[in-house]
Design an enzyme around this catalytic site. Structure first.
Site, PDB file in Angstrom:
ATOM      1  CB  VAL A 197      -3.768   4.306 -11.505  1.00 57.71           C
ATOM      2  CG1 VAL A 197      -5.282   4.178 -11.604  1.00 57.71           C
ATOM      3  CG2 VAL A 197      -3.344   5.746 -11.805  1.00 57.71           C
ATOM      4  CE1 TYR A 198      -4.148  -4.314 -10.030  1.00 55.81           C
ATOM      5  CE2 TYR A 198      -1.944  -4.318  -9.077  1.00 55.81           C
ATOM      6  CZ  TYR A 198      -3.126  -4.968  -9.351  1.00 55.81           C
ATOM      7  OH  TYR A 198      -3.303  -6.274  -8.949  1.00 55.81           O
TER       8      TYR A 198
END
Length: 257
Positions: A164-165
């Site tokens: 996600v990052y």
């Protein structure tokens, strides 16, 4: 045959002005100090660390520069507008915006273990915060301005545990390329910096000594980056020597990827 040089697109002002988001500590603070040393009047933006931001301002002023600290949560578009208002009121305009504010997840978090609260926080600051600040910059930067966004070399590494990052920063890289084209005719460049592992509190938070040692040895140069390493790249992109660099992501990572 001699070809005449094209005139510079940089704004003809005695003092150029830079906003550096999230610059109360770490890479952002190093960028603020470096741009001040380059002659910029600097707006040191912070979300909650007022003492740290004032300390950075004090260092800049003690070295003969000009700086102010301005609180604004970049995830709030109204606050971003007030940030630009304050910069313009104090220094007369804005020439450079460095979108450094961002958050990273606490250690390795596989996608399946990413809860909604972490997802929302990463999206709010890394994507929305960059979007809101870029949108304001497009509307308010002076001719010849610079936008420097922050990505991460994790996008290239595709490390498990950072799905996600990395996705939020891949979005930043995509916006960088597209907005550079949307600003045709304005003389404004838009680029991104993608640091590798860099020795900051944000990097060390949530990592085991073994993970830190592994990441330290990944680069052929076998060390972590220093905030000053990244600040030098931003200095280049914000300055006259980078006038022909546009729509690019510069990976500053010691050769990891």
């Amino acid at each position: 045959m001699t070809v005449a040089a094209e005139p510079s697109t940089l704004a003809p002002t005695a003092t150029r002005v830079a906003i550096v988001t999230g610059s109360s500590r770490g890479i952002g603070a190093a960028v603020a100090r470096r741009l001040a040393a380059d002659g910029f009047a600097v707006v040191v933006n912070y979300a909650g660390r007022v003492a740290d931001a004032e300390h950075v301002v004090g260092e800049i002023v003690a070295a003969g520069g000009r700086a102010i600290a301005v609180q604004a949560d970049v995830a709030d578009p109204a606050a971003v507008g007030r940030l630009f208002d304050r910069a313009e009121a104090e220094f007369g305009g804005v020439d450079v915006v460095v979108n450094n504010a961002g958050v990273i997840q606490p250690g390795l978090v596989p996608l399946v273990d990413t809860d909604d609260a972490l997802l929302d926080r990463l999206l709010a600051i890394n994507i929305k915060g960059t979007f809101y600040t870029m949108r304001a910059a497009v509307q308010r930067l002076r001719k010849g301005g610079r936008i420097v966004n922050f990505s991460t070399s994790v996008v290239g590494l595709a490390l498990p545990g950072y799905a996600v990052y990395a996705a939020t920063k891949a979005a930043v890289e995509t916006m960088t390329r597209i907005v550079a084209k949307e600003l045709r005719g304005r003389g404004i460049s838009v680029n991104a910096v993608a640091p590798g592992p860099t020795a900051t509190d944000l990097f060390f938070d949530g990592k085991t000594p073994e993970q830190i040692e592994h990441l330290t040895k990944l680069a052929p140069l076998e060390r972590l980056g220093r905030p000053e390493d990244i600040a030098r790249v931003v200095s280049f992109l914000a300055g006259p020597e980078a006038e022909w660099v546009n729509g690019q992501t510069v990976r500053a990572n010691g050769g990891i990827v």
